[in-house]
Design a protein around this motif. Structure first.
Motif, mmCIF file in Angstrom:
data_model
loop_
_atom_site.group_PDB
_atom_site.id
_atom_site.type_symbol
_atom_site.label_atom_id
_atom_site.label_comp_id
_atom_site.label_asym_id
_atom_site.label_seq_id
_atom_site.Cartn_x
_atom_site.Cartn_y
_atom_site.Cartn_z
ATOM 1 N N ALA A 173 -7.362 12.574 13.614
ATOM 2 C CA ALA A 173 -6.596 13.821 13.557
ATOM 3 C C ALA A 173 -5.262 13.658 12.848
ATOM 4 O O ALA A 173 -4.667 14.638 12.397
ATOM 5 N N ALA A 174 -4.766 12.411 12.727
ATOM 6 C CA ALA A 174 -3.488 12.179 12.053
ATOM 7 C C ALA A 174 -3.592 12.354 10.547
ATOM 8 O O ALA A 174 -2.577 12.512 9.870
ATOM 9 N N LYS A 175 -4.826 12.295 10.017
ATOM 10 C CA LYS A 175 -5.042 12.424 8.565
ATOM 11 C C LYS A 175 -4.132 11.452 7.801
ATOM 12 O O LYS A 175 -3.282 11.846 6.992
ATOM 13 N N LEU A 176 -4.331 10.170 8.058
ATOM 14 C CA LEU A 176 -3.457 9.153 7.475
ATOM 15 C C LEU A 176 -3.619 9.053 5.965
ATOM 16 O O LEU A 176 -4.712 9.206 5.416
ATOM 17 N N GLN A 177 -2.517 8.771 5.314
ATOM 18 C CA GLN A 177 -2.473 8.496 3.878
ATOM 19 C C GLN A 177 -1.739 7.163 3.717
ATOM 20 O O GLN A 177 -0.661 6.982 4.271
ATOM 21 N N VAL A 178 -2.323 6.239 2.964
ATOM 22 C CA VAL A 178 -1.766 4.891 2.836
ATOM 23 C C VAL A 178 -1.544 4.564 1.365
ATOM 24 O O VAL A 178 -2.439 4.762 0.524
ATOM 25 N N THR A 179 -0.359 4.065 1.050
ATOM 26 C CA THR A 179 -0.006 3.620 -0.297
ATOM 27 C C THR A 179 0.647 2.253 -0.185
ATOM 28 O O THR A 179 1.486 2.037 0.700
ATOM 29 N N ALA A 180 0.263 1.318 -1.047
ATOM 30 C CA ALA A 180 0.796 -0.043 -0.962
ATOM 31 C C ALA A 180 1.305 -0.498 -2.324
ATOM 32 O O ALA A 180 0.856 -0.016 -3.373
ATOM 33 N N ALA A 181 2.235 -1.451 -2.302
ATOM 34 C CA ALA A 181 2.768 -2.026 -3.539
ATOM 35 C C ALA A 181 3.315 -3.419 -3.256
ATOM 36 O O ALA A 181 3.931 -3.657 -2.212
ATOM 37 N N ILE A 182 3.067 -4.339 -4.184
ATOM 38 C CA ILE A 182 3.682 -5.671 -4.111
ATOM 39 C C ILE A 182 5.111 -5.552 -4.623
ATOM 40 O O ILE A 182 5.348 -5.036 -5.716
ATOM 41 N N LEU A 183 6.059 -6.023 -3.835
ATOM 42 C CA LEU A 183 7.468 -5.929 -4.201
ATOM 43 C C LEU A 183 7.949 -7.232 -4.818
ATOM 44 O O LEU A 183 7.436 -8.306 -4.505
ATOM 45 N N PRO A 184 8.948 -7.170 -5.668
ATOM 46 C CA PRO A 184 9.467 -8.393 -6.285
ATOM 47 C C PRO A 184 10.233 -9.227 -5.274
ATOM 48 O O PRO A 184 10.743 -8.727 -4.271
ATOM 49 N N ARG A 185 10.322 -10.491 -5.535
ATOM 50 C CA ARG A 185 11.155 -11.361 -4.710
ATOM 51 C C ARG A 185 12.606 -11.116 -5.093
ATOM 52 O O ARG A 185 12.990 -11.251 -6.253
ATOM 53 N N THR A 186 13.413 -10.762 -4.119
ATOM 54 C CA THR A 186 14.804 -10.428 -4.400
ATOM 55 C C THR A 186 15.629 -10.663 -3.148
ATOM 56 O O THR A 186 15.159 -11.254 -2.175
#
Length: 628
Positions: free
Chosen positions: A479-492
């Motif tokens: 029922a939450a209708k999840l949406q997922v987006t991912a990204a590799i982040l730079p080392r900083t």
């Protein structure tokens, strides 16, 4: 705010279309850029550093494995609930080390179409007033909580004419005449005639002249400092039933008008409130009254408020009607719903973070589709998300995904309202927005667990350590209708903040803070800011105030202007001005990395376990037709 003796509530906005900017993490930067790690950038299995990957979700579950190759990178996962229900929905994210990455199952892309935007066409100038205004006039204000259809909940207010302009007349409640000084009256007249009305005339249009007298009416009343039986205070509102001839007193006064609080004084806040409220009047009359009989629509509360706040940007008087709302949302984004059809019915009348969310979202849309978007939304016979989808040619779900990700990590964008704390303009705004606050966890550590309001984003940053690859599993109710987006982040740079508060013998509240850099890159400190985690209902008159330490004061407190790579700094005692108790207070430490990119570290003082927002509608609630 829009007052609706049977309908709902609304608000207003300021000038340039700001680009949404670089993003920060709880202990470091979450934006693209040069990777300073010695390991090669992981480009494999369908992953590219900095690229947003839309992840497929099936029956509330999403699972994927991203590469790391022992490079000590961070992984950003944006988990949003797209449910139109209020929630809250329990969500869980776990991360574990695995031997290899796999190509992610991407969410299905939806085709877009060409935006349908209509440029604004100014109407003809209405006739000038031909008669002097009445010296006294009767108005009605709903001052008691309960049924908006109950006449006993309204108060008769006798207004005395106190100022007249070319297109505006200002009344003050008879009992409050001494509370509104000459400077405030003059500012109200000049602001409407020379600023608010002309800008509206050339951008979104004018409100209808409901009583045919050629002037817009402003009523100052002290009742706005104690509405709802004394529980609520507001700076202003528009009651849309005043414009609708179908409503008779006390439910509507058949007058084009706004109500203002006697607590307002001449200055930028008064001007901004007037711009905001007049926008509500314009939106209602153009969408609801400029249609064939029965064809008018009333804009949903979230979009009505977003339009009013965005129009504050057209004027640029001050951000004091908006800064604390933006900051509240960014401090806990998963708590606040974006799509709220009726703030009163949802019991979110004074939930500031919801309004901050709507502004940032529509600001992002306007920056991408241009100023004609506002005109198109105002003049459309659609409402809410359907209105926005028709204008932009994009599904709401796709707009939400791009906005939520871009709010945190946009290497191609500059500073925005979400990152106002980095712009050095704290003098105008004591609140310090510093990007959305993420949760932080490590591979094979404790899962990240939270409760998500409908149409809200949650930002999770996972430290991948030396793992070859990291498997992420997100679980929540269907029922939450999840949406997922991912990204590799730079080392900083990765900046961490810890703090403790204590009360001195004289009763003043003090803080000791520790800053630590854990990413191998020095950072230059900009500011330490503190504020109530949940802003008080009447922010501008509350004794609880935000505070900020920067410049020489910050250097004096920490003994240095920078945190060295893999080093730490401990502060001397810092007095927390504007705070009467040790919590819940959110602390933000703002810094810049070696490339000038924003870095934020966060922590909270005090127990905030009982701060879940009121996100469910109470069965006895009924809509109120007020716009704030």
């Amino acid at each position: 705010m829009t007052n609706r003796s049977g309908r709902r509530t609304l608000g207003a906005s300021a000038t340039a279309l700001l680009a949404l900017g670089l993003a920060t993490s709880e202990t470091g930067l979450a934006t693209g850029g040069d990777d300073r790690s010695t390991a090669p950038a992981p480009v494999q299995a369908g992953w590219r550093p900095g690229e947003a990957v839309p992840i497929a979700v099936h029956e509330g579950v999403a699972s994927f494995a991203a590469p790391n190759d022992g490079g000590s990178h961070e992984l950003l996962v944006v988990v949003s609930s797209l449910s139109r229900e209020a929630g809250p929905f329990p969500v869980r994210l776990s991360a574990r080390a695995v031997d290899r990455a796999t190509p992610p199952e991407r969410a299905e892309a939806s085709p877009g179409r060409t935006p349908t935007l209509a440029p604004f066409r100014p109407g003809s100038e209405p006739p000038r007033p031909s008669a002097a205004p009445e010296p006294h006039r009767d108005f009605h204000i709903m001052v008691r909580e309960g049924d908006v259809a109950g006449a006993s909940n309204y108060q008769d207010v006798r207004g005395t004419l106190r100022a007249v302009g070319e297109r505006v007349q200002v009344y003050v409640a008879e009992e409050d005449v001494a509370l509104v000084d000459a400077a405030t009256l003059a500012d109200a007249v000049e602001t409407f005639d020379a600023r608010v009305r002309p800008v509206a005339a050339r951008t979104i249009g004018l409100a209808d002249d409901a009583d045919g007298d050629g002037r817009f009416t402003v009523l100052f009343s002290s009742w706005l400092t104690r509405l709802g039986g004394g529980r609520h205070a507001v700076d202003g509102y528009v009651r849309v039933t005043d414009f609708d001839p179908a409503y008779t007193p006390p439910f509507g006064d058949r007058c084009d008008m706004m109500h203002l609080s006697t607590a307002l004084r001449a200055g930028p806040q008064l001007r901004t409130v007037m711009a905001h409220e007049y926008t509500h009047a314009v939106v209602f009359t153009r969408k609801s009254l400029h249609r064939p009989a029965g064809a008018g629509v009333e804009e949903e509360g979230w979009l009505d408020e977003a339009l009013a706040h965005l129009c504050e940007d057209l004027h640029g008087f001050t951000r004091s009607n908006l800064d604390y709302r933006v900051s509240a949302f960014l401090s806990r984004p998963e708590r606040y719903r974006l799509l709220v059809e009726d703030y009163y019915a949802a019991d979110l009348f004074r939930s500031h973070g919801n309004r901050g969310s709507t502004y940032l979202f529509l600001r992002w849309c306007a920056d991408r589709y241009g100023p004609d978007l506002l005109t198109t939304l105002v003049d459309s016979d659609l409402r809410g998300a359907a209105n926005l989808e028709a204008a932009t040619g994009r599904r709401f779900e796709d707009l939400f995904r791009e906005w939520a990700f871009g709010l945190y990590a946009r290497p191609d964008a500059g500073p925005s309202a979400a990152y106002a704390g980095f712009r050095g303009d704290a003098a105008d705004s004591p609140w310090t927005p510093a990007g959305p606050r993420p949760s932080r966890s490590a591979v094979d550590g404790e899962p990240d667990v939270w409760e998500a309001a409908g149409t809200s984003p949650h930002y999770a940053v996972i430290d991948c350590g030396e793992a070859k690859a990291v498997e992420i599993r997100v679980e929540g109710p269907d029922a939450a209708k999840l949406q997922v987006t991912a990204a590799i982040l730079p080392r900083t740079a990765r900046l961490a903040l810890s703090a403790r508060a204590y009360t001195a013998a004289n009763g003043e509240l003090f803080l000791r803070a520790s800053a630590r850099e854990r990413g191998g890159s020095a950072v230059r400190l900009l500011a330490l800011a503190w504020e109530p985690l949940t802003p008080p209902a009447d922010v501008n008159r509350s004794p609880l105030r935000p505070g900020r330490l920067d410049g020489d004061g910050l250097v004096a407190a920490f003994g240095a202007a920078a945190v060295p790579a893999d080093g730490s700094l401990d502060s001397l005692p810092i007095r927390l001005e504007g705070q009467a108790h040790p919590g819940p207070i959110v602390l933000k430490l703002l810094a810049l990395d070696a490339d000038g990119r924003p870095v934020t570290a966060w922590t909270t003082l005090g127990d905030d376990a009982d701060l879940s927002p009121s996100i469910a509608r109470r069965p006895e609630d009924k809509p109120s037709r007020v716009r704030r």
